[in-house]
Design a protein around this motif. Structure first.
Motif, PDB file in Angstrom:
ATOM      1  N   VAL A  41       0.838  -1.204   0.000  1.00 18.64           N
ATOM      2  CA  VAL A  41       0.000   0.000   0.000  1.00 18.64           C
ATOM      3  C   VAL A  41       0.872   1.253   0.000  1.00 18.64           C
ATOM      4  N   PHE A  42       1.889   1.243   0.836  1.00 19.10           N
ATOM      5  CA  PHE A  42       2.797   2.389   0.940  1.00 19.10           C
ATOM      6  C   PHE A  42       3.557   2.605  -0.366  1.00 19.10           C
ATOM      7  N   LEU A  43       4.106   1.524  -0.928  1.00 17.62           N
ATOM      8  CA  LEU A  43       4.894   1.635  -2.151  1.00 17.62           C
ATOM      9  C   LEU A  43       4.058   2.106  -3.328  1.00 17.62           C
ATOM     10  N   LYS A  44       2.853   1.566  -3.497  1.00 15.94           N
ATOM     11  CA  LYS A  44       1.998   1.968  -4.619  1.00 15.94           C
ATOM     12  C   LYS A  44       1.708   3.463  -4.592  1.00 15.94           C
ATOM     13  N   THR A  45       1.427   3.989  -3.415  1.00 15.83           N
ATOM     14  CA  THR A  45       1.164   5.422  -3.291  1.00 15.83           C
ATOM     15  C   THR A  45       2.390   6.229  -3.690  1.00 15.83           C
ATOM     16  N   LEU A  46       3.552   5.817  -3.231  1.00 16.28           N
ATOM     17  CA  LEU A  46       4.787   6.543  -3.526  1.00 16.28           C
ATOM     18  C   LEU A  46       5.121   6.483  -5.012  1.00 16.28           C
ATOM     19  N   ARG A  92      -4.471  11.970  -2.011  1.00 14.23           N
ATOM     20  CA  ARG A  92      -3.533  11.865  -0.906  1.00 14.23           C
ATOM     21  C   ARG A  92      -3.975  10.789   0.076  1.00 14.23           C
ATOM     22  N   SER A  93      -3.002  10.120   0.622  1.00 18.06           N
ATOM     23  CA  SER A  93      -3.316   9.143   1.662  1.00 18.06           C
ATOM     24  C   SER A  93      -3.795   9.872   2.904  1.00 18.06           C
ATOM     25  N   LYS A 134       7.405   1.115  11.730  1.00 21.73           N
ATOM     26  CA  LYS A 134       7.029   2.317  10.991  1.00 21.73           C
ATOM     27  C   LYS A 134       7.759   2.368   9.651  1.00 21.73           C
ATOM     28  N   MET A 135       7.061   2.906   8.642  1.00 22.35           N
ATOM     29  CA  MET A 135       7.647   3.115   7.320  1.00 22.35           C
ATOM     30  C   MET A 135       7.900   4.601   7.102  1.00 22.35           C
ATOM     31  N   TYR A 136       9.100   4.917   6.639  1.00 22.08           N
ATOM     32  CA  TYR A 136       9.478   6.282   6.320  1.00 22.08           C
ATOM     33  C   TYR A 136       9.838   6.371   4.837  1.00 22.08           C
ATOM     34  N   ALA A 137       9.219   7.293   4.113  1.00 29.29           N
ATOM     35  CA  ALA A 137       9.642   7.599   2.747  1.00 29.29           C
ATOM     36  C   ALA A 137      10.489   8.864   2.810  1.00 29.29           C
TER      37      ALA A 137
END
Length: 276
Positions: A71-76, A264-265, A248-251
């Motif tokens: 989910v995080f990667l697709k948004t980025l 936007r998420s 936690k995930m940090y971009a």
């Protein structure tokens, strides 16, 4: 900012500097620092080269971890790289890749090439085997580097995504900063880092067994500032067992470009490990 912490044997430290002096010696003393890294690799060399092994006996969290990461990667990717183009050739670096778990289940599905870097030879051999029948000519594992992160310099301007998960805790603070400073020049325009790690509730927790440190959110952000990186987006991992550290995930980016994707998420905000 002073960061207090504790080790897995209950010893308290008034600062991270105090802990690092005890673990790796004074600046310029390479003997203890070399031993720190050697002991860390030795620990993992005694672990089974499997998903369950690299996840510390918590192989069952793999699905939840991958779903959260996807989910995080697709948004980025939509916001930073894709922009409606279909002919882009996207390349990722999987840092601390272990047996290729993240490459196989996530990165190779969204990027055209993935390079893997891992210091434990038996893990990298397993990754080669696991990925041999995965992907296609247009989505494949490209290179396998058996090198520790503190010694690795990625190829210049090669990567769109550099994924760092459950491994950066093995690096000292100075080597953490040095690695990201080297890696910044290896990102293509629009490229980004993802750091996905365990979080200590406060300060840090030093694991004396595998020679790693679990940092708190303020500790990570302090190091990101030292690296000159911009915090683009964060997301908490959900669905992991309660006895584990929060994750936690940090971009992170090297630029301050505004977001380009209109949707936007709502959430802006070393393996899973038991809290000690």
């Amino acid at each position: 900012m002073e960061v207090c912490g504790v080790d897995s044997e209950g010893k308290e430290f008034n600062s991270a500097q105090e802990m690092w002096r005890e673990e790796i010696g004074e600046e310029g003393d390479e003997t203890k620092k070399t031993q720190w890294y050697r002991d860390g690799v030795s620990y993992w060399e005694g672990v089974e080269a499997s998903v369950d092994g690299v996840l510390g006996g918590y192989g069952h969290v793999n699905d939840a971890d991958i779903i959260g990461s996807e989910v995080f990667l697709k948004t980025l990717l939509q916001e930073r790289l894709v922009n409606g183009e279909t002919n882009q050739h996207l390349v990722a670096l999987d840092c601390g890749s272990g047996v290729g778990r993240i490459t196989k289940n996530l990165l190779i599905r969204y990027l055209n090439e993935v390079d893997l870097v891992e210091p434990v030879a038996q893990f990298l051999d397993a990754a080669r085997e696991n990925l041999a029948s995965t992907g296609s000519e247009t989505h494949k594992a490209a290179n396998f580097f058996c090198v520790p992160l503190q010694e690795f310099t990625p190829a210049d301007q090669r990567y769109d995504v550099i994924w760092v998960q459950w491994c950066i805790g093995h690096l000292t603070d100075d080597d953490f900063v040095s690695f990201f400073n080297r890696a910044k020049g290896c990102l293509k325009p629009g490229g980004f880092f993802v750091v996905k790690e365990n979080l200590a509730k406060q300060g840090f927790v030093l694991d004396k067994e595998d020679r790693s440190i679990t940092r708190s959110d303020p500790y990570f952000k302090q190091l990101f500032r030292r690296c000159g990186l911009h915090l683009y987006q964060t997301k908490d991992q959900k669905g992991l067992p309660k006895e584990l550290f929060a994750v936690k995930m940090y971009a992170l980016t090297v630029d301050t470009l505004p977001k380009v994707h209109r949707t936007r998420s709502k959430t802006r905000s070393n393996r899973p490990q038991i809290i000690k």
